[in-house]
Scaffold this motif. Structure first.
Motif, mmCIF file in Angstrom:
data_model
loop_
_atom_site.group_PDB
_atom_site.id
_atom_site.type_symbol
_atom_site.label_atom_id
_atom_site.label_comp_id
_atom_site.label_asym_id
_atom_site.label_seq_id
_atom_site.Cartn_x
_atom_site.Cartn_y
_atom_site.Cartn_z
ATOM 1 N N LEU A 157 0.875 -1.177 0.000
ATOM 2 C CA LEU A 157 0.000 0.000 0.000
ATOM 3 C C LEU A 157 0.908 1.221 0.000
ATOM 4 N N MET A 169 -3.813 5.737 0.883
ATOM 5 C CA MET A 169 -2.935 4.593 0.637
ATOM 6 C C MET A 169 -3.627 3.653 -0.353
ATOM 7 N N TRP A 170 -2.932 3.340 -1.457
ATOM 8 C CA TRP A 170 -3.561 2.593 -2.561
ATOM 9 C C TRP A 170 -2.669 1.414 -2.957
ATOM 10 N N PRO A 171 -3.260 0.285 -3.390
ATOM 11 C CA PRO A 171 -2.457 -0.873 -3.798
ATOM 12 C C PRO A 171 -1.514 -0.541 -4.955
ATOM 13 N N TYR A 244 0.904 -4.695 2.472
ATOM 14 C CA TYR A 244 -0.389 -5.018 1.875
ATOM 15 C C TYR A 244 -1.060 -6.099 2.725
ATOM 16 N N TYR A 271 -11.834 0.852 -6.443
ATOM 17 C CA TYR A 271 -11.137 0.341 -5.255
ATOM 18 C C TYR A 271 -11.143 -1.188 -5.248
ATOM 19 N N HIS A 275 -7.822 -3.925 -5.679
ATOM 20 C CA HIS A 275 -7.489 -5.012 -4.758
ATOM 21 C C HIS A 275 -7.577 -6.377 -5.454
#
Length: 320
Positions: A157, A169-171, A244, A271, A275
Motif C-alpha cells: 500500500l 494509501m492505494w495498492p 499489503y 477500489y 485489490h
C-alpha cells in the motif's frame, strides 16, 4: 432497549456461528463486539455521522475532520465519525490503524492528536530535506534498509505523489531495479536518488477525471475512465509505504475499510478492481516467482549498494 438494530444482527450472527471450542466461541463474540465499535451502519443508527462533509462545520470542523489522520497515545489512528452529544458537546470517534480498536475524543483532545500527527509529518519532511540537501561529498543517511513485510511478493500500500489521490494509501506493485534502471546495453543505470522507488499503482481512481463537464452526464463511472496502471516514484518511508494486508478478497472487509477513506461511494468499484489486481499479482508471485532475497537482508543490502538503489527495489520480484 436502545441498541442499534445492526448491532443486534452482528451479535446474533456471532452467537449462531459454529464453534469447535469454547475459546473459539469467545473469539467470535469478541470479534463481534469489535466490529460493532466501528461498523458504519451501527454508528449511523446510534446517531453518529460517518460521511465527511464538503466543508468545515463551525469553528471545530465537525464531520469535515472525518478521514483525518491523528496520533493518539503514540499510535497512528483515523477519525471515522462525528456526533454532537448533549452532555459532552462535539465528539469524534477514531480507530487505531494497527488493531481497529476505537476511542472517542473531545475537541481539545482531537486538536492535540492532530497537532502530534502534523508535527510528525513536518519532522519527516525536515529530515528528508536535510538528507537531500547535503553536499555531494557528505555521507548520505537515507534509510536504505527500510522494508515492509511481504515485499518479496511485490505488492504494497503506498501514498501516490499525485495530489488528486488525496493522500489515500492505494495498492501498488514495486518495480524491481532491473525494470527501472536497465540500459539498452544490459547494464544497470546509476540513480542519483537512492531513496526513491518506482511503483505501479493498480486501477487508480484519480486519473479518471473527464475533461469537460458535458461528458460527466454521459459517464456512469467517471473514476474508472483512466488507465488501469499508473507509474509513480515515491520516497521509501514508513509514512508512504505500508504492508499489503490481504491474501484473499472479502467484499465485506473491503467495504468496511473503504468507508474509512473518506472517498465518494462511486470510487468503490475502482477500489475493488485495484485489490483484485493486487491479490492476483501477490498470489502469482507466491506461486510462480522464486524468492531471492526474502530472508537475506545482508545480500539484498549488498545488491542495493552495487546498483545504487533502494533495498525494496532489490527485494521486489521480477514479473514476466
Amino acid at each position: 432497549k436502545g441498541t442499534p438494530p445492526m448491532a443486534k444482527k452482528i451479535m446474533a450472527y456471532c452467537l449462531q456461528r459454529h464453534a469447535e471450542t469454547a475459546d473459539q466461541r469467545l473469539q467470535f463474540i469478541l470479534d463481534g463486539i469489535r466490529r460493532i465499535s466501528y461498523d458504519p451502519v451501527v454508528l449511523n443508527q446510534d446517531g453518529w455521522t460517518t460521511k465527511k462533509s464538503e466543508s468545515a462545520q463551525g469553528a471545530l470542523g465537525g464531520a469535515f475532520l472525518i478521514g483525518r489522520r491523528i496520533i493518539w497515545q503514540r499510535y497512528e489512528a483515523l477519525v471515522i465519525a462525528f456526533v454532537r452529544d448533549e452532555e459532552f458537546g462535539c465528539l469524534w470517534k477514531a480507530v487505531w490503524v494497527e488493531d481497529l480498536d476505537t476511542f472517542d475524543l473531545e475537541a481539545d483532545e482531537l486538536k492535540d492528536a492532530m497537532k502530534k500527527w502534523d508535527n510528525k509529518q513536518a519532522k519527516l519532511k525536515r529530515n528528508q530535506g536535510s538528507r537531500s540537501s547535503g553536499s555531494s561529498g557528505s555521507t548520505r543517511t537515507f534509510n536504505k534498509l527500510f522494508s515492509v513485510d511481504g515485499i518479496e511478493n511485490g505488492i504494497i500500500l503506498a501514498a501516490p505523489s499525485n495530489k488528486a489521490s488525496q493522500g489515500v494509501m492505494w495498492p501498488a506493485r514495486v518495480r524491481h531495479v532491473v525494470e527501472t534502471s536497465m540500459t539498452a546495453a544490459g547494464t544497470v543505470r546509476r540513480n542519483a536518488s537512492k531513496n526513491l522507488i518506482q511503483v505501479v499503482f493498480l486501477a487508480p481512481f484519480w486519473n479518471g477525471e473527464v475533461s469537460s463537464a458535458s461528458k460527466v452526464a454521459e459517464v456512469k463511472d467517471q473514476y474508472s475512465l483512466g488507465p488501469l496502471f499508473e507509474l509513480d516514484r515515491i520516497d521509501a518511508t514508513a509514512s508512504n509505504i505500508q504492508k499489503y494486508p490481504f491474501d484473499s478478497l472479502s467484499i465485506e472487509q473491503l467495504q468496511s475499510s473503504f468507508r474509512f477513506l473518506g472517498l465518494p461511494k462511486a470510487v468503490f468499484p475502482r477500489y475493488l478492481d485495484s485489490h483484485r489486481l493486487a491479490v492476483a499479482l501477490k498470489s502469482y508471485a507466491k506461486t510462480h516467482i522464486p524468492k531471492v532475497y526474502s530472508h537475506d537482508d545482508e545480500n539484498a543490502s549488498a545488491s542495493a549498494s552495487l546498483t545504487e538503489s533502494h533495498i525494496l527495489s532489490v527485494k521486489a520480484p521480477i514479473y514476466p
